[in-house]
Design a protein around this motif. Structure first.
Motif, PDB file in Angstrom:
ATOM      1  N   ARG A  95       0.824  -1.214   0.000  1.00  0.00           N
ATOM      2  CA  ARG A  95       0.000   0.000   0.000  1.00  0.00           C
ATOM      3  C   ARG A  95       0.856   1.260   0.000  1.00  0.00           C
ATOM      4  NH1 ARG A  95      -5.728  -0.614   3.069  1.00  0.00           N
ATOM      5  NH2 ARG A  95      -5.981  -2.866   3.039  1.00  0.00           N
ATOM      6  N   ILE A  96       2.149   1.126  -0.244  1.00  0.00           N
ATOM      7  CA  ILE A  96       3.070   2.250  -0.391  1.00  0.00           C
ATOM      8  C   ILE A  96       3.728   2.127  -1.756  1.00  0.00           C
ATOM      9  CG2 ILE A  96       5.141   3.400   0.485  1.00  0.00           C
ATOM     10  CD1 ILE A  96       4.522   2.213   3.225  1.00  0.00           C
ATOM     11  N   ARG A  97       3.765   3.199  -2.518  1.00  0.00           N
ATOM     12  CA  ARG A  97       4.383   3.141  -3.833  1.00  0.00           C
ATOM     13  C   ARG A  97       5.879   2.868  -3.677  1.00  0.00           C
ATOM     14  NH1 ARG A  97       2.515   3.922  -8.516  1.00  0.00           N
ATOM     15  NH2 ARG A  97       0.588   4.831  -7.683  1.00  0.00           N
ATOM     16  N   TRP A 132      -9.325   7.942   3.756  1.00  0.00           N
ATOM     17  CA  TRP A 132     -10.543   7.311   4.257  1.00  0.00           C
ATOM     18  C   TRP A 132     -11.419   6.947   3.076  1.00  0.00           C
ATOM     19  CZ3 TRP A 132     -15.536   9.183   3.415  1.00  0.00           C
ATOM     20  CH2 TRP A 132     -16.555   8.456   4.041  1.00  0.00           C
ATOM     21  N   GLN A 133     -12.066   5.772   3.167  1.00  0.00           N
ATOM     22  CA  GLN A 133     -13.002   5.406   2.117  1.00  0.00           C
ATOM     23  C   GLN A 133     -14.182   4.628   2.690  1.00  0.00           C
ATOM     24  OE1 GLN A 133     -11.298   2.866  -0.944  1.00  0.00           O
ATOM     25  NE2 GLN A 133     -11.923   1.016   0.143  1.00  0.00           N
ATOM     26  N   TYR A 135      -3.378   5.522   7.500  1.00  0.00           N
ATOM     27  CA  TYR A 135      -2.364   6.570   7.598  1.00  0.00           C
ATOM     28  C   TYR A 135      -1.055   6.032   7.051  1.00  0.00           C
ATOM     29  CZ  TYR A 135       1.160   9.692   9.577  1.00  0.00           C
ATOM     30  OH  TYR A 135       2.232  10.536   9.743  1.00  0.00           O
ATOM     31  N   THR A 136      -0.445   6.785   6.136  1.00  0.00           N
ATOM     32  CA  THR A 136       0.864   6.444   5.580  1.00  0.00           C
ATOM     33  C   THR A 136       1.873   7.437   6.121  1.00  0.00           C
ATOM     34  OG1 THR A 136      -0.177   5.629   3.553  1.00  0.00           O
ATOM     35  CG2 THR A 136       2.189   6.074   3.472  1.00  0.00           C
ATOM     36  N   SER A 137       2.904   6.935   6.766  1.00  0.00           N
ATOM     37  CA  SER A 137       3.880   7.807   7.411  1.00  0.00           C
ATOM     38  C   SER A 137       4.823   8.414   6.379  1.00  0.00           C
ATOM     39  CB  SER A 137       4.693   7.015   8.439  1.00  0.00           C
ATOM     40  OG  SER A 137       5.620   6.166   7.784  1.00  0.00           O
ATOM     41  N   ILE A 177       2.653   1.978   7.124  1.00  0.00           N
ATOM     42  CA  ILE A 177       1.236   2.318   7.088  1.00  0.00           C
ATOM     43  C   ILE A 177       0.555   1.632   8.263  1.00  0.00           C
ATOM     44  CG2 ILE A 177       1.182   2.632   4.582  1.00  0.00           C
ATOM     45  CD1 ILE A 177      -0.615  -0.345   5.773  1.00  0.00           C
ATOM     46  N   VAL A 178      -0.535   2.236   8.711  1.00  0.00           N
ATOM     47  CA  VAL A 178      -1.352   1.639   9.749  1.00  0.00           C
ATOM     48  C   VAL A 178      -2.791   2.003   9.444  1.00  0.00           C
ATOM     49  CG1 VAL A 178      -1.131   3.633  11.289  1.00  0.00           C
ATOM     50  CG2 VAL A 178      -1.701   1.391  12.241  1.00  0.00           C
ATOM     51  N   GLY A 179      -3.718   1.071   9.725  1.00  0.00           N
ATOM     52  CA  GLY A 179      -5.103   1.347   9.395  1.00  0.00           C
ATOM     53  C   GLY A 179      -6.063   0.449  10.142  1.00  0.00           C
ATOM     54  N   ALA A 180      -7.349   0.760   9.992  1.00  0.00           N
ATOM     55  CA  ALA A 180      -8.405  -0.013  10.628  1.00  0.00           C
ATOM     56  C   ALA A 180      -9.644   0.060   9.753  1.00  0.00           C
ATOM     57  CB  ALA A 180      -8.713   0.514  12.030  1.00  0.00           C
ATOM     58  N   GLY A 181     -10.497  -0.969   9.863  1.00  0.00           N
ATOM     59  CA  GLY A 181     -11.694  -0.992   9.043  1.00  0.00           C
ATOM     60  C   GLY A 181     -12.819  -1.782   9.686  1.00  0.00           C
ATOM     61  N   LEU A 182     -14.018  -1.555   9.190  1.00  0.00           N
ATOM     62  CA  LEU A 182     -15.229  -2.241   9.647  1.00  0.00           C
ATOM     63  C   LEU A 182     -16.001  -2.692   8.416  1.00  0.00           C
ATOM     64  CD1 LEU A 182     -17.349  -2.986  11.873  1.00  0.00           C
ATOM     65  CD2 LEU A 182     -18.314  -0.694  11.511  1.00  0.00           C
TER      66      LEU A 182
END
Length: 702
Positions: A59-61, A305-306, A368-370, A379-384
């Protein structure tokens, strides 16, 4: 139309192309054309080799040489050169992928074999939106909601990537990235006609209003499916679709992406000789909506965010005479026997609409991409997510079944030295149906130079049962609602686990014009989800108990696969290249045939093909012409479910095209011949894929 296209095969296509070449005005126009989307005539001197960048693996180029996973890139020009009419057909150019037609309006895509009509372990994304269906856990390639003309590139992760994309990204990830609206401003029309009464049309307009760029696409598809008696095969399609995309940039740091799509139509259901169900039509509709927001900071960090919603309806409430039902489950009974068993005559009707269901998905995610901080980036993230299913015929209940799941994920890249790059990632998921689990990955890339690297990685991935698998209760009912036959039930299976070890090499040679990608791997799947016969399942009518055995879905058995893959691509211009792909597999497969009482597990060979190979060559010619040839080879293979053991086949496709420019439009005319040679069988030994020819015209008004 079929007779016309048959004559085209015997010389009319070539004559038409030569006639275009002989037209001085058109030839002069082509020579003077500007470098627009269709009319550009790049030469070898215009092409500068560069290292490809990818985004799907972490998820990082990043450069392809730094990816922790094997990735195949299919760019826009490769899609065009392939001559593929279906998006799924382009994936034949990925080493280790097999594509088949269970029916003429249904495609199945699997990686490393073990495929049936509904492959359930390949995650497919379109601009970050998963189209992996929560019902059967498969992908309907006919109802993707986009057309091939909208695609910028496809990145295919060859191997598990659950640490970044969650459960069901087990065998691989297909990430379809579409073009931004500003890349195709103006009006574009495309028509395709040919064998099988094929009539495809696409009309697109892309424009700009202040800070909003937008694109609207209409498309229509119609054909008669695979060759055969249309009254029995009945696997054609008639469907139309509308999609909308808008990208709004209120300020340089922010971008909003809005996407909407809807498609609907009739699909033929039922194919000989199974007649399960008998031939009829089902009505299918599919819709989606997506909104995403990205904010870029001055230090190159990014917040994203999506939210998206998918909706899929298959209306298949077909009923037929009772004797058809018994034929479909191999119970050829006389009228008197039916009367004795059911207390009713053969004129009573019964359910046949196995694919009568509704599926929905709601998903939201924050990531979030540092920024690059010294040797670290991550990167760190969360989803539902909410998956929903409603189907009385599949679950024997008339309410919605909901599955809620939450996830958190992270991936860190650490440059230990100038030559050593380490990647570590994991996703923790929790489902109210299947519990909590962790999918980790660790990888190390040793870079000999920016152009060459060796990679070693280990990944563990999970595949959850689909909602149909976990709630299967397939019961046939009479007109009065009485159940008379149980076909399948769920044994409440849990997740299956895949562990993969991979050693890979990625290198660019000859001024970066030659890409060499190779890998050796070993994969093992345990607790495999599959159906087994269970004689203890009680039928509603005791007399049927000894005539028919139902099946139950359980976790049992394993798959062990080892082998190697190689892909080569030599490119001297955007449309001048040759690519070759090869996969060699060696597989052990063990599973039980029956439970209660158990029958000893057994080995099945050729479930995965020993060889999968493909080649595509494309060349630009004078006066705006271009030609390409594609070849495919698949060794002997058994397709699971209602598929068959098929012998190996070889297939050759040809494409000849001409691009030119008029005073106000860019045009491209293509002549495409698929499977130039002997017919072969796809998925089952009644599905014939013969030689077929098409003409395709694209007009761009700028």
């Amino acid at each position: 139309m079929i007779q016309t296209m048959t004559s085209l095969r015997h010389g009319t296509l070539a004559a038409l192309m030569l006639q275009l070449a002989a037209t001085p005005a058109l030839a002069a126009t082509a020579a003077d054309s500007a470098p627009l989307a269709l009319a550009a005539l790049e030469t070898e001197d215009d092409f500068t080799g560069a290292i490809d960048t990818v985004i799907s693996a972490t998820r990082i180029r990043q450069p392809l040489t730094e990816s922790p996973a094997s990735i195949t890139i299919i760019d826009r020009e490769t899609i065009i050169a392939s001559g593929a009419l279906e998006i799924a057909d382009v994936l034949r150019l990925v080493p280790g992928i097999q594509v088949s037609y269970p029916q003429g309006n249904q495609l199945a895509v699997t990686y490393h074999g073990f495929g049936d009509a509904f492959p359930r372990s390949m995650q497919v994304l379109i601009d970050g939106r998963s189209i992996y269906q929560p019902s059967f856990a498969d992908v309907d390639w006919v109802f993707l909601g986009i057309v091939p003309e909208d695609i910028e590139r496809i990145e295919v992760i060859r191997g598990p990537n659950s640490p970044l994309y969650g459960a069901n990204a087990v065998s691989g990830v297909i990430n379809i990235i579409t073009r931004m609206p500003w890349q195709d401003r103006g009006t574009t029309a495309r028509v395709t006609a040919g064998d099988l009464n094929t009539r495809h049309g696409m009309l697109r307009y892309a424009g700009k209003q202040d800070k909003l760029d937008y694109r609207v696409t209409l498309d229509y598809q119609e054909d008669t499916g695979l060759p055969g008696d249309l009254n029995s095969t009945n696997d054609g399609r008639r469907l139309g679709g509308l999609s909308l995309r808008g990208v709004w940039n209120p300020r340089p740091s922010d971008e909003f992406d809005f996407q909407l799509g809807y498609a609907a139509g009739d699909l033929g259901a039922g194919a000989e000789p199974q007649n399960e169900p008998p031939p009829h039509d089902k009505q299918v509709s599919s819709g989606y909506g997506l909104v995403s927001w990205r904010r870029a900071t001055a230090d190159e960090a990014e917040l994203r965010w999506q939210f998206y919603h998918n909706n899929y309806n298959s209306d298949d409430d077909y009923r037929d005479l009772i004797w058809h039902a018994y034929s479909s489950v191999n119970l050829p009974l006389t009228d008197a026997q039916i009367q004795a068993l059911l207390g009713t005559g053969p004129n009573e009707s019964a359910d046949f609409g196995l694919f009568d269901y509704r599926g929905q998905r709601y998903d939201t995610e924050l990531q979030y991409t540092s920024p690059q901080r010294g040797k670290l980036r991550g990167i760190v993230g969360a989803g539902l997510r909410i998956n929903r299913l409603k189907s009385e015929v599949l679950t024997n209940r008339n309410d919605w079944i909901d599955e809620w799941s939450e996830r958190v994920f992270a991936n860190v890249s650490y440059r230990a030295t100038d030559q050593l790059l380490l990647n570590a990632g994991a996703m923790a998921e929790n489902s109210d149906e299947f519990g909590a689990y962790l999918s980790p990955r660790i990888a190390a890339n040793w870079l000999f130079s920016p152009q060459q690297s060796v990679r070693l990685s280990y990944t563990r991935a999970k595949r959850n049962p689909s909602l149909v698998e976990s709630h299967f209760n397939n019961v046939y009912e009479l007109d009065d609602g009485r159940p008379y036959l149980i076909d399948f039930i769920s044994g409440n299976p849990g997740a299956e686990t895949l562990s993969a070890l991979e050693l890979g090499y990625t290198g660019y040679w000859l001024e970066n014009r030659l890409l060499v990608d190779a890998k050796l791997f070993r994969e093992k799947t345990t607790d495999r989800i599959h159906f087994v016969s269970d004689p203890t399942i009680q039928q509603p009518i005791p007399a049927i108990q000894g005539l028919f055995t139902a099946s139950s879905l359980i976790n049992e058995g394993y798959i062990s696969t080892g082998g190697g893959e190689l892909q080569l691509k030599y490119q001297t211009g955007p449309r001048d290249f040759i690519s070759a792909q090869l996969a060699v597999l060696d597989t052990d497969f063990v599973e039980a045939e029956q439970i209660n009482p158990p029958v000893q597990g057994f080995f099945i060979y050729d479930i995965a093909p020993h060889y999968t190979a493909s080649l595509l060559a494309s060349k630009s010619l004078p006066h705006g012409f271009e030609a390409s040839i594609a070849g495919y080879h698949l060794s002997q293979l058994i397709w699971l479910g209602d598929g068959d053991r098929l012998e190996d086949y070889k297939r050759v496709d040809l494409r000849l095209a001409r691009r030119w420019r008029s005073s106000d439009a860019n045009l491209m005319l293509e002549a495409i011949v698929q499977n130039l040679g002997n017919a072969y069988y796809t998925f089952r030994d009644e599905n014939v894929f013969d030689t077929r020819a098409f003409l395709r015209l694209t007009v761009e008004f700028r």
